[in-house]
Design a protein around this motif. Structure first.
Motif, PDB file in Angstrom:
ATOM      1  N   LYS A  84      24.412 -42.108-103.311  1.00  0.00           N
ATOM      2  CA  LYS A  84      24.940 -43.095-103.475  1.00  0.00           C
ATOM      3  C   LYS A  84      24.887 -43.557-104.988  1.00  0.00           C
ATOM      4  CE  LYS A  84      24.720 -45.340 -98.883  1.00  0.00           C
ATOM      5  NZ  LYS A  84      24.404 -46.654 -98.072  1.00  0.00           N
ATOM      6  N   ASN A 142      29.542 -49.894-109.045  1.00  0.00           N
ATOM      7  CA  ASN A 142      28.883 -49.078-107.697  1.00  0.00           C
ATOM      8  C   ASN A 142      27.719 -49.322-107.421  1.00  0.00           C
ATOM      9  OD1 ASN A 142      29.016 -45.923-106.424  1.00  0.00           O
ATOM     10  ND2 ASN A 142      27.275 -46.035-107.514  1.00  0.00           N
ATOM     11  N   ILE A 145      28.317 -52.344-105.030  1.00  0.00           N
ATOM     12  CA  ILE A 145      28.825 -52.004-103.676  1.00  0.00           C
ATOM     13  C   ILE A 145      27.763 -51.480-102.754  1.00  0.00           C
ATOM     14  CG2 ILE A 145      30.578 -50.530-102.721  1.00  0.00           C
ATOM     15  CD1 ILE A 145      32.348 -51.503-104.765  1.00  0.00           C
ATOM     16  N   TRP A 146      26.970 -50.403-103.307  1.00  0.00           N
ATOM     17  CA  TRP A 146      26.402 -49.657-102.315  1.00  0.00           C
ATOM     18  C   TRP A 146      25.116 -50.444-102.100  1.00  0.00           C
ATOM     19  CZ3 TRP A 146      21.243 -47.837-102.451  1.00  0.00           C
ATOM     20  CH2 TRP A 146      20.542 -47.887-103.679  1.00  0.00           C
ATOM     21  N   GLN A 149      26.989 -53.625 -99.588  1.00  0.00           N
ATOM     22  CA  GLN A 149      28.083 -53.296 -98.468  1.00  0.00           C
ATOM     23  C   GLN A 149      27.452 -51.863 -97.653  1.00  0.00           C
ATOM     24  OE1 GLN A 149      30.721 -55.216 -98.483  1.00  0.00           O
ATOM     25  NE2 GLN A 149      29.676 -56.277 -99.956  1.00  0.00           N
ATOM     26  N   THR A 151      27.615 -48.225 -95.639  1.00  0.00           N
ATOM     27  CA  THR A 151      27.841 -47.090 -95.969  1.00  0.00           C
ATOM     28  C   THR A 151      29.188 -46.555 -96.132  1.00  0.00           C
ATOM     29  OG1 THR A 151      25.510 -46.247 -95.510  1.00  0.00           O
ATOM     30  CG2 THR A 151      27.332 -44.359 -95.733  1.00  0.00           C
ATOM     31  N   TRP A 154      31.355 -48.308 -98.819  1.00  0.00           N
ATOM     32  CA  TRP A 154      30.915 -47.522-100.105  1.00  0.00           C
ATOM     33  C   TRP A 154      31.631 -46.296-100.027  1.00  0.00           C
ATOM     34  CZ3 TRP A 154      28.617 -42.743-100.781  1.00  0.00           C
ATOM     35  CH2 TRP A 154      28.193 -42.661-102.218  1.00  0.00           C
ATOM     36  N   LYS A 158      34.632 -45.326-102.806  1.00  0.00           N
ATOM     37  CA  LYS A 158      34.501 -44.174-103.628  1.00  0.00           C
ATOM     38  C   LYS A 158      35.763 -43.159-103.459  1.00  0.00           C
ATOM     39  CE  LYS A 158      31.500 -39.912-103.987  1.00  0.00           C
ATOM     40  NZ  LYS A 158      31.448 -39.835-105.546  1.00  0.00           N
TER      41      LYS A 158
END
Length: 200
Positions: A84, A142, A145-146, A149, A151, A154, A158
């Motif tokens: 991640k 990034n 979000i990781w 939020q 998985t 994310w 991505k």
């Protein structure tokens, strides 16, 4: 060795293909299976690029290396944090390369994107600064979000968020490129082709 210019659809396939594999594998199994599949797909994309064009773009090479390293850490340590945080490392590295180059009066955009621009030195500076800030923004996004939020969200971002964002940003830079474009026959263009932004 001369490199063959790939068809735009082939280039898109080698960039988007591994991400689609990652998304599908995560949806059908889980993140660790998706990580392994992603690593295989990235290597396959680089091999395909070399077979077709006799060349692997620098950005793909750097990204692929980081994918292998962080993917391996993810699988060996069974910790999804590594995969991640991998995009953050890549985007941060690209931002540092571009921003650091500016400090020394150089632009590495043409090398990083594996294509040639013929711009005036001011054009190089502006374009490089914009891309450096864009990559920095992607790194921050990034991380947000990781960390906040799920998985699945994310992975979807991505796979289907980053490339469209990058394409839209690239399109918005076309007026700048046209404004500062130089004809390749001039001496200034030769300097610009080398990414020298220390003049002008």
């Amino acid at each position: 060795m001369d490199k063959t210019q790939p068809h735009p659809l082939f280039k898109l396939a080698t960039e988007l293909g591994p991400l689609l594999v990652f998304f599908v594998a995560n949806a059908k199994f889980h993140l660790f299976v998706a990580t392994g599949a992603f690593m295989v797909a990235v290597v396959a994309a680089m091999v395909a690029s070399y077979v077709v064009t006799r060349h692997v773009p620098l950005m793909a090479l750097v990204s692929g290396t980081i994918v292998i390293v962080f993917g391996t850490l993810t699988l060996v340590l069974h910790d999804e944090t590594f995969i991640k945080v991998k995009p953050t490392i890549i985007y941060g590295l690209f931002a540092a390369i571009l921003g650091g180059g500016l400090l020394f009066g150089r632009s590495f955009i043409a090398i990083l994107f594996d294509q040639m621009f013929n711009l005036t030195p001011p054009g190089w500076r502006i374009l490089t600064r914009r891309w450096a800030l864009f990559f920095l923004g992607l790194a921050v996004l990034n991380e947000i979000i990781w960390r906040t939020q799920s998985t699945d969200f994310w992975v979807a971002f991505k796979a289907f968020g980053v490339i469209p964002l990058t394409m839209v940003f690239a399109v918005t830079q076309m007026p700048l490129i046209k404004r500062f474009h130089l004809e390749p026959a001039s001496l200034e263009a030769s300097e610009a082709a080398e990414g020298d932004v220390s003049k002008g």
